[in-house]
Enzyme design. Sequence first.
Site, PDB file in Angstrom:
ATOM      1  N   GLN A 171       0.801  -1.215   0.000  1.00 29.80           N
ATOM      2  CA  GLN A 171       0.000   0.000   0.000  1.00 29.80           C
ATOM      3  C   GLN A 171       0.837   1.270   0.000  1.00 29.80           C
ATOM      4  O   GLN A 171       0.310   2.368  -0.155  1.00 29.80           O
ATOM      5  CB  GLN A 171      -0.950   0.003   1.202  1.00 29.80           C
ATOM      6  CG  GLN A 171      -0.244   0.131   2.531  1.00 29.80           C
ATOM      7  CD  GLN A 171      -1.195  -0.004   3.710  1.00 29.80           C
ATOM      8  OE1 GLN A 171      -1.716  -1.075   3.960  1.00 29.80           O
ATOM      9  NE2 GLN A 171      -1.432   1.089   4.420  1.00 29.80           N
ATOM     10  N   CYS A 178      -5.231   0.601   4.184  1.00 27.14           N
ATOM     11  CA  CYS A 178      -5.251  -0.828   4.469  1.00 27.14           C
ATOM     12  C   CYS A 178      -6.634  -1.420   4.274  1.00 27.14           C
ATOM     13  O   CYS A 178      -6.784  -2.551   3.805  1.00 27.14           O
ATOM     14  CB  CYS A 178      -4.743  -1.100   5.874  1.00 27.14           C
ATOM     15  SG  CYS A 178      -5.658  -0.262   7.193  1.00 27.14           S
ATOM     16  N   HIS A 220      -5.584  -1.479  12.185  1.00 26.81           N
ATOM     17  CA  HIS A 220      -5.126  -2.049  10.924  1.00 26.81           C
ATOM     18  C   HIS A 220      -6.169  -3.020  10.376  1.00 26.81           C
ATOM     19  O   HIS A 220      -6.926  -3.633  11.135  1.00 26.81           O
ATOM     20  CB  HIS A 220      -3.796  -2.771  11.115  1.00 26.81           C
ATOM     21  CG  HIS A 220      -3.110  -3.119   9.833  1.00 26.81           C
ATOM     22  ND1 HIS A 220      -2.944  -2.225   8.803  1.00 26.81           N
ATOM     23  CD2 HIS A 220      -2.540  -4.283   9.401  1.00 26.81           C
ATOM     24  CE1 HIS A 220      -2.302  -2.813   7.802  1.00 26.81           C
ATOM     25  NE2 HIS A 220      -2.043  -4.063   8.147  1.00 26.81           N
ATOM     26  N   ASN A 236      -1.125  -9.530   4.742  1.00 26.51           N
ATOM     27  CA  ASN A 236      -0.964  -8.102   4.959  1.00 26.51           C
ATOM     28  C   ASN A 236      -0.772  -7.381   3.622  1.00 26.51           C
ATOM     29  O   ASN A 236      -0.687  -8.021   2.571  1.00 26.51           O
ATOM     30  CB  ASN A 236       0.235  -7.858   5.885  1.00 26.51           C
ATOM     31  CG  ASN A 236       0.235  -6.478   6.494  1.00 26.51           C
ATOM     32  OD1 ASN A 236      -0.802  -5.819   6.580  1.00 26.51           O
ATOM     33  ND2 ASN A 236       1.387  -6.008   6.919  1.00 26.51           N
TER      34      ASN A 236
END
Length: 328
Positions: free
Chosen positions: A126, A132, A275, A295
Amino acid sequence: MKWFLLLIVSISAVFASPDWDSFKEKHHKIYKNEKEENYRKQIFLKNLKVIEEHNEKYAQGLSTYSVGVNNLADLTHEEIVFWSQGSSRRNLSVGSSPIPKFIPRDDVPESIDWRDYGVVTPIANQERCMSCWAFAIVATVESHVAIYEGRNVSLSVQNLVDCVDPTFDCMQDLDPKALDNTYQYIIDNDGIDLIESYPNEYQTVGSCRFKRENVGATIKAYANITEGDEEELKAVVGTVGPVTVTFTTDFAWDFYHKGVYYNDDCMNTDEIFNHAAVVVGYGNEDGEDYWLVKNSWGTYFGQDGYIKMARNRDNNCGIASRARYPFM
């Protein structure tokens, strides 16, 4: 005594720390002036000390996971949180679409890794836009398209950043309704564009450039996991597919290296649910149940972009508290 010395030597070799120059070279770090570089170097050295101290505990069996230097080691935890979160603040009527109730099944596997089925897209990065939530939802929808429609698609994160909230700013905090708002946007909008027609720019552009003729995927509805219910999360991940989640991170999470991450104090912070990522599987490693989490910080993070987070430990870090998944 000899075996003990050999053990110390092997541990030192495993956790050998890079120096500042090698860190800069490996991660292509360039700073605007000497003052900034000195500032970043001090942060790096401070982080390195904490990493080494934690890994000593890991080597002694006092922790279930190790940490290591990655491309974020010249940032503070506060900067990483600020950089990674993102926001979604559109005032939508959340839940206006039908949200099916999950029906428990008796064929839930003991472990699963959706990567083994070829339905998990590559790790994204990102970069510096705090988005996120958008990366996590795109990754989840891409997997469900592969599972239920047999197509491999790459969807546009920028479409969500520009269009979910017309006042979006890359410098906002993660909103509690980010996942709901974004899934609802995809439903109301009749889809999300392909990345090839709406490329990622990793910054706030401001104008929504969605084009219906470039839609890569649509969803009929989305559903939520009962807050904090890890058994339901397991059932959905095991029998339906990957799930978008939000949770709380800390310094050790930022620099996770291997093992099963567990923090008994991670919710004792003002930055809870800071997150968003994707649960793409679960299992057990050396007696520790874990969630396999994808992630969006590139492959330098964790285990090639993934982290194993504690499972069946009282919803550690709130991983099952705000979990959503689409229906195709």
